[in-house]
Write a protein that holds these residues in place. Structure first.
Motif, short mmCIF file in Angstrom:
data_model
loop_
_atom_site.label_atom_id
_atom_site.label_comp_id
_atom_site.label_asym_id
_atom_site.label_seq_id
_atom_site.Cartn_x
_atom_site.Cartn_y
_atom_site.Cartn_z
N ASP A 1 0.87 -1.17 0.00
CA ASP A 1 0.00 0.00 0.00
C ASP A 1 0.91 1.23 0.00
N LEU A 2 0.76 2.11 -0.98
CA LEU A 2 1.64 3.27 -1.08
C LEU A 2 1.50 4.23 0.10
N LYS A 3 0.34 4.23 0.76
CA LYS A 3 0.21 5.02 1.99
C LYS A 3 1.15 4.47 3.05
N ASP A 4 1.24 3.14 3.15
CA ASP A 4 2.15 2.51 4.11
C ASP A 4 3.61 2.80 3.75
N LEU A 5 3.94 2.70 2.47
CA LEU A 5 5.32 2.99 2.05
C LEU A 5 5.68 4.43 2.36
N LYS A 6 4.77 5.35 2.07
CA LYS A 6 5.00 6.76 2.39
C LYS A 6 5.25 6.93 3.89
N ASP A 7 4.40 6.34 4.71
CA ASP A 7 4.55 6.47 6.16
C ASP A 7 5.88 5.91 6.65
N ILE A 8 6.31 4.79 6.08
CA ILE A 8 7.59 4.19 6.47
C ILE A 8 8.73 5.14 6.13
N ILE A 9 8.73 5.67 4.93
CA ILE A 9 9.81 6.56 4.50
C ILE A 9 9.82 7.84 5.35
N ILE A 10 8.65 8.42 5.57
CA ILE A 10 8.56 9.65 6.36
C ILE A 10 9.05 9.40 7.79
N THR A 11 8.55 8.35 8.42
CA THR A 11 8.87 8.07 9.82
C THR A 11 10.34 7.69 10.02
N HIS A 12 10.86 6.84 9.17
CA HIS A 12 12.19 6.27 9.40
C HIS A 12 13.33 7.06 8.76
N VAL A 13 13.00 7.96 7.83
CA VAL A 13 14.06 8.74 7.17
C VAL A 13 13.74 10.23 7.16
N ILE A 14 12.70 10.64 6.47
CA ILE A 14 12.46 12.06 6.21
C ILE A 14 12.33 12.87 7.49
N ASP A 15 11.54 12.41 8.45
CA ASP A 15 11.39 13.15 9.71
C ASP A 15 12.72 13.31 10.44
N LYS A 16 13.66 12.42 10.21
CA LYS A 16 14.95 12.48 10.88
C LYS A 16 15.97 13.37 10.17
N VAL A 17 15.81 13.56 8.85
CA VAL A 17 16.84 14.29 8.09
C VAL A 17 16.38 15.64 7.54
N ASP A 18 15.09 15.86 7.38
CA ASP A 18 14.61 17.08 6.73
C ASP A 18 14.90 18.31 7.59
N HIS A 19 15.52 19.30 6.97
CA HIS A 19 15.91 20.55 7.63
C HIS A 19 16.80 20.29 8.84
N ARG A 20 17.71 19.34 8.68
CA ARG A 20 18.67 18.98 9.74
C ARG A 20 20.09 19.10 9.22
N ASN A 21 21.01 19.07 10.16
CA ASN A 21 22.42 18.93 9.84
C ASN A 21 22.72 17.44 9.91
N LYS B 1 9.88 -4.95 4.83
CA LYS B 1 9.68 -6.41 4.89
C LYS B 1 8.47 -6.75 5.75
N GLU B 2 8.28 -6.00 6.85
CA GLU B 2 7.13 -6.24 7.73
C GLU B 2 5.80 -6.04 6.99
N ARG B 3 5.80 -5.26 5.92
CA ARG B 3 4.59 -5.01 5.13
C ARG B 3 4.48 -5.98 3.94
N GLY B 4 5.38 -6.97 3.88
CA GLY B 4 5.26 -8.00 2.87
C GLY B 4 5.93 -7.72 1.54
N ALA B 5 6.70 -6.64 1.46
CA ALA B 5 7.43 -6.31 0.24
C ALA B 5 8.93 -6.42 0.50
N GLN B 6 9.69 -6.24 -0.56
CA GLN B 6 11.15 -6.31 -0.44
C GLN B 6 11.75 -5.02 -0.98
#
Length: 137
Positions: free
Chosen positions: A62-82, A113-118
């Protein structure tokens, strides 16, 4: 097997600098990227996943799930950061685009992987002319 890609965008500052080298050597190797006052990029991140199509949903993921994974695990940690100072998974690492791609893989692989994709690839554009692509190898 089918592949699907999600694009995200973030802005971040970094510098390429080794503390164990002299200022002169850092400038020789990294040029303006070793600027003491840092510099920033407008990054584009492409995350490609693969898998079989679920017959009930028609999705690999589900692309909503993929978006949430990327936002939570990467974007929220790096956006507008050093990237050198503010990002937990980058502490003590060179903030090159190559290393960022590898570290992003490490952040995303398990949740996908937890969402069934690779996870198939990470493509990270640092500029419109420069990008890296990583396949987890």
């Amino acid at each position: 097997m089918i592949y699907i890609t999600r694009k995200e965008h973030f802005n971040a500052a970094h510098k390429l600098y080794r503390e164990d080298w002299s200022k002169e050597k850092n400038e020789e190797v990294f040029g303006i990227c070793a600027n003491a006052n840092w510099h920033g990029h407008n990054y584009d991140l492409y995350v490609t996943v693969k898998g079989e199509i679920n017959e009930e949903t028609g999705f690999v993921i589900d692309l909503k799930d993929l978006k949430d994974i990327i936002i939570t695990h990467v974007i929220d940690k790096v956006d507008h950061r050093n990237l050198n100072l503010d990002v937990d998974f980058m502490r003590g690492k060179m903030a090159s685009t190559e290393i960022l791609a590898v570290e992003f893989w490490k952040q995303l692989d398990g949740p996908i992987k937890e969402r069934g994709a690779q996870l198939h690839s990470i493509k990270l554009y640092e500029t419109v002319n420069n990008y890296v692509e990583y396949f987890g190898e």
